[in-house]
Design a protein around this motif. Structure first.
Motif, PDB file in Angstrom:
ATOM      1  N   LEU A 157     116.452  89.115 101.399  1.00 58.73           N
ATOM      2  CA  LEU A 157     115.503  88.167 102.524  1.00 58.73           C
ATOM      3  C   LEU A 157     114.477  87.731 101.807  1.00 58.73           C
ATOM      4  O   LEU A 157     113.338  88.847 101.089  1.00 58.73           O
ATOM      5  CB  LEU A 157     115.198  88.468 103.832  1.00 58.73           C
ATOM      6  N   VAL A 158     114.227  86.206 101.335  1.00 64.73           N
ATOM      7  CA  VAL A 158     113.122  85.696 100.790  1.00 64.73           C
ATOM      8  C   VAL A 158     112.721  84.918 101.757  1.00 64.73           C
ATOM      9  O   VAL A 158     113.349  84.316 102.410  1.00 64.73           O
ATOM     10  CB  VAL A 158     113.530  85.454  99.119  1.00 64.73           C
ATOM     11  N   SER A 159     111.396  84.225 100.991  1.00 59.91           N
ATOM     12  CA  SER A 159     110.683  83.740 101.596  1.00 59.91           C
ATOM     13  C   SER A 159     109.879  82.640 101.210  1.00 59.91           C
ATOM     14  O   SER A 159     109.973  82.567 100.166  1.00 59.91           O
ATOM     15  CB  SER A 159     108.842  84.362 102.143  1.00 59.91           C
ATOM     16  N   PRO A 160     110.322  81.412 101.587  1.00 59.37           N
ATOM     17  CA  PRO A 160     109.954  80.254 101.279  1.00 59.37           C
ATOM     18  C   PRO A 160     108.796  79.814 100.918  1.00 59.37           C
ATOM     19  O   PRO A 160     108.536  79.112 100.449  1.00 59.37           O
ATOM     20  CB  PRO A 160     110.605  78.997 102.018  1.00 59.37           C
ATOM     21  N   ARG A 161     107.735  80.939 102.246  1.00 60.66           N
ATOM     22  CA  ARG A 161     106.486  80.091 102.030  1.00 60.66           C
ATOM     23  C   ARG A 161     105.750  80.494  99.987  1.00 60.66           C
ATOM     24  O   ARG A 161     104.709  79.560  99.841  1.00 60.66           O
ATOM     25  CB  ARG A 161     105.536  81.188 102.965  1.00 60.66           C
TER      26      ARG A 161
END
Length: 264
Positions: A254-258
């Protein structure tokens, strides 16, 4: 708050976000887990949403609808950029990769333009154009034949046949929908056959999909959850959905677009 008001708000949340977990709704409305589950049962009976493990997702009524490439490319841009950046870290010089058609794999292709000694197999005219625009002597691009879809994928028996004798290190595929137990799905049954062939080329098989695809069901399954080695999604995916995926897939990232920079 009356039950009808709460249910109306829940339906709005699911319609806007695409998915929601029971845990998040319990915290938001300050009611019991059982109350939220009854609300979801009532909304599911009305066709307002679809219940899934640990929560609910937006009801999809057009399982064969296939938006064009331009329409899809403007959706979830930050999420796709973050997913593509995570996937790009898996590709080293001298690697061979397969890239299915789609806007997330297209974002990945743009990040792979500087990789040395790269071999690319794809059924996407858009992805082929990315590499053609910046040619390199140490890069090989193999574009399948086939029938062109609204999303600029080349699909069908010709595309599948051209892939069956190929072998690559990494196969990256996108998906129209992902769910338990239907797996990864597409709205185009001819694309399902081609995606199966693309997936089979990979020694390591990786699905790239954003959280809005969770619970969406296309007309045809092209891979069971257990058939892939890794799935990369953005961190807006409900925790219960991530747990459900981990029950079937060895690695769920799971990766953060932020924290993602815009793909160049």
């Amino acid at each position: 708050m009356l039950a009808a008001q709460r249910q109306s708000r829940i339906a709005e949340i699911v319609q806007t976000d695409g998915a929601v977990s029971v845990t998040a709704l319990v915290e938001q409305f300050g009611v019991s887990d059982m109350t939220i589950r009854r609300d979801l049962d009532a909304l599911a009976a009305q066709g307002a949403l679809v219940k899934v493990h640990g929560g609910a997702v937006r009801a999809e009524t057009r399982r064969t609808e296939e938006p064009g490439f331009e329409a899809k490319s403007g959706q979830m841009e930050a999420e796709k950029a973050a997913i593509a950046q995570e996937a790009a870290q898996l590709v080293r010089p001298g690697t061979s990769v397969a890239l299915s058609a789609g806007t997330t794999t297209w974002a990945l292709a743009r990040l792979l333009r500087e990789v040395e000694d790269l071999t690319v197999v794809t059924n996407s005219t858009r992805i082929s154009d990315v590499f053609q625009a910046e040619p390199r002597a140490d890069r090989t691009v193999i574009l399948t034949g086939g029938v062109r879809t609204p999303s600029d994928a080349l699909v069908g028996p010709l595309a599948a046949a051209s892939l069956r004798s190929l072998h690559v290190d990494l196969a990256f595929l996108g998906a129209h929908g992902v769910s338990v137990p239907e797996g990864f799905t597409t709205p185009n049954y001819l694309e399902a056959e081609t995606n199966q062939a693309l997936l089979a080329t990979g020694q390591r098989r990786i699905l790239l999909t954003d959280h809005s695809k969770w619970g969406v069901l296309g007309i045809s399954t092209f891979a069971e959850l257990t058939e892939v080695d890794m799935v990369i999604l953005d961190d807006a995916l409900p925790a219960e959905a991530a747990d459900a995926l981990r029950d079937h897939i060895d690695e769920v990232r799971l990766v953060s677009p932020r924290t993602a920079r815009a793909a160049g």
